[in-house]
Design a protein around this motif. Structure first.
Motif, short mmCIF file in Angstrom:
data_model
loop_
_atom_site.label_atom_id
_atom_site.label_comp_id
_atom_site.label_asym_id
_atom_site.label_seq_id
_atom_site.Cartn_x
_atom_site.Cartn_y
_atom_site.Cartn_z
N PHE A 46 -113.08 64.45 39.90
CA PHE A 46 -115.01 64.37 40.41
C PHE A 46 -115.76 64.32 38.65
O PHE A 46 -116.66 63.21 38.94
CB PHE A 46 -114.51 65.16 40.47
CG PHE A 46 -113.92 65.84 42.19
CD1 PHE A 46 -114.21 65.77 42.79
CD2 PHE A 46 -112.12 66.16 42.03
CE1 PHE A 46 -113.47 65.23 44.28
CE2 PHE A 46 -110.66 66.24 42.94
CZ PHE A 46 -112.09 65.13 44.27
N CYS A 47 -115.41 64.69 37.65
CA CYS A 47 -115.78 64.91 36.37
C CYS A 47 -115.64 64.18 35.48
O CYS A 47 -116.67 63.94 34.42
CB CYS A 47 -115.74 66.19 36.22
SG CYS A 47 -114.89 67.18 34.64
N ARG A 48 -114.50 62.90 35.51
CA ARG A 48 -113.85 62.53 35.05
C ARG A 48 -113.78 62.98 33.19
O ARG A 48 -113.82 61.87 31.91
CB ARG A 48 -115.43 60.82 34.04
CG ARG A 48 -115.70 60.48 35.51
CD ARG A 48 -114.44 59.89 36.21
NE ARG A 48 -113.57 58.36 35.88
CZ ARG A 48 -112.18 58.17 36.22
NH1 ARG A 48 -112.38 59.20 37.25
NH2 ARG A 48 -111.63 58.17 35.56
N LYS A 49 -113.51 64.08 33.06
CA LYS A 49 -113.36 64.16 32.01
C LYS A 49 -111.35 64.35 31.49
O LYS A 49 -111.11 64.10 32.35
CB LYS A 49 -113.09 66.53 31.86
CG LYS A 49 -114.74 66.89 32.08
CD LYS A 49 -114.75 68.35 31.51
CE LYS A 49 -116.04 69.17 31.61
NZ LYS A 49 -116.15 70.37 32.00
N ILE B 221 -107.59 66.63 39.62
CA ILE B 221 -108.72 67.55 39.58
C ILE B 221 -108.74 67.99 38.61
O ILE B 221 -107.36 68.89 38.15
CB ILE B 221 -109.21 67.85 40.81
CG1 ILE B 221 -110.35 69.06 40.81
CG2 ILE B 221 -108.00 68.82 41.24
CD1 ILE B 221 -110.54 69.26 42.26
N CYS B 222 -109.39 68.87 37.24
CA CYS B 222 -109.49 69.65 36.44
C CYS B 222 -109.55 71.35 37.08
O CYS B 222 -110.42 70.79 38.10
CB CYS B 222 -110.54 69.26 35.66
SG CYS B 222 -111.95 69.58 35.47
N ALA B 223 -109.03 71.84 36.14
CA ALA B 223 -108.93 73.14 36.66
C ALA B 223 -111.08 74.04 36.57
O ALA B 223 -110.85 74.83 37.93
CB ALA B 223 -108.62 74.87 35.85
N GLU B 224 -111.48 73.34 35.90
CA GLU B 224 -112.99 73.67 35.95
C GLU B 224 -113.45 73.12 37.58
O GLU B 224 -114.31 73.50 38.39
CB GLU B 224 -114.16 72.77 35.38
CG GLU B 224 -113.34 73.45 33.98
CD GLU B 224 -114.04 72.87 32.57
OE1 GLU B 224 -115.20 71.85 32.79
OE2 GLU B 224 -113.56 73.28 31.52
N CYS B 225 -113.33 71.68 37.48
CA CYS B 225 -113.49 71.19 39.02
C CYS B 225 -113.59 72.18 40.42
O CYS B 225 -113.73 72.13 41.35
CB CYS B 225 -113.52 69.76 39.24
SG CYS B 225 -114.84 69.56 38.20
N HIS C 34 -106.59 72.14 26.09
CA HIS C 34 -107.28 73.05 26.87
C HIS C 34 -107.81 72.79 28.05
O HIS C 34 -108.42 74.63 28.55
CB HIS C 34 -108.38 73.77 26.36
CG HIS C 34 -108.26 73.78 24.59
ND1 HIS C 34 -107.07 75.08 23.49
CD2 HIS C 34 -108.05 73.37 23.02
CE1 HIS C 34 -106.47 74.46 22.54
NE2 HIS C 34 -107.41 73.89 22.44
N LEU C 35 -107.97 72.36 28.71
CA LEU C 35 -108.15 71.50 30.03
C LEU C 35 -106.77 70.96 31.43
O LEU C 35 -106.74 70.27 30.74
CB LEU C 35 -109.23 70.70 29.82
CG LEU C 35 -110.23 70.33 31.69
CD1 LEU C 35 -110.62 71.46 31.67
CD2 LEU C 35 -110.32 69.08 31.63
N HIS C 36 -106.78 72.30 31.81
CA HIS C 36 -105.43 72.14 32.76
C HIS C 36 -105.93 70.67 33.94
O HIS C 36 -107.20 71.38 34.41
CB HIS C 36 -105.17 73.02 33.78
CG HIS C 36 -104.02 73.28 34.64
ND1 HIS C 36 -102.50 72.71 33.91
CD2 HIS C 36 -103.81 73.41 35.21
CE1 HIS C 36 -101.97 73.20 34.41
NE2 HIS C 36 -102.25 73.05 36.13
N MET C 37 -105.02 70.06 34.59
CA MET C 37 -105.14 69.20 35.19
C MET C 37 -104.13 69.81 36.25
O MET C 37 -102.55 69.81 36.32
CB MET C 37 -105.34 67.28 35.03
CG MET C 37 -106.03 67.11 33.43
SD MET C 37 -107.56 67.08 34.82
CE MET C 37 -108.42 65.97 33.49
#
Length: 133
Positions: free
Chosen positions: A95-98, A114-118, A103-106
């Motif tokens: 979604f966000c292409r990060k 999809i990452c935790a932020e999305c 520190h970013l869970h997928m």
């Protein structure tokens, strides 16, 4: 090395040196070994040329092939400078292409990730939609 010397080596290796088919089999085996050694020699020479800053165009010209053909054949043995970036981008959030990081869970699914932020943003959107109904 002369072909006659190679044939003598094959005869020495043959199970029965007086049998032409045994000699042929030994010659074939010797030829395959020499081909592997020759390929390894070329690989090392290309590695040295690249380490010295020689372009793929110049290497291809010297080998009688295109730049692309030389690069394709010999990059299997090298780490391509963009390979890590391509791998990170392929594993990025759909979604966000990060790119993934510690520190970013997928969350990985069959069709993407999809990452935790999305996930949190999607939860907010769904919650807002539920409130308006």
């Amino acid at each position: 090395m002369e072909p006659s010397e190679l044939l003598a080596r094959a005869r020495k290796r043959a199970a029965n040196p007086s049998d032409p088919l045994d000699t042929l089999a030994a010659a074939n085996e010797l030829s395959q070994e020499m081909t592997r050694d020759a390929d390894a020699l070329i690989d090392l020479a290309v590695r040295d040329a690249r380490a010295a800053g020689t372009s793929w165009t110049a290497i291809g010209d010297r080998l009688g092939v295109s730049k692309q053909a030389a690069r394709k054949r010999f990059t299997r043995n090298f780490t391509h400078p963009f390979s890590a970036r391509k791998t990170r981008r392929a594993a990025a959030c759909s979604f966000c292409r990060k790119p993934p990081n510690p520190h970013l869970h997928m969350v990985y699914g069959e069709g993407g990730r999809i990452c935790a932020e999305c996930v949190a943003l999607a939860a907010e959107i769904v919650a807002d939609k539920a409130k308006t109904r």
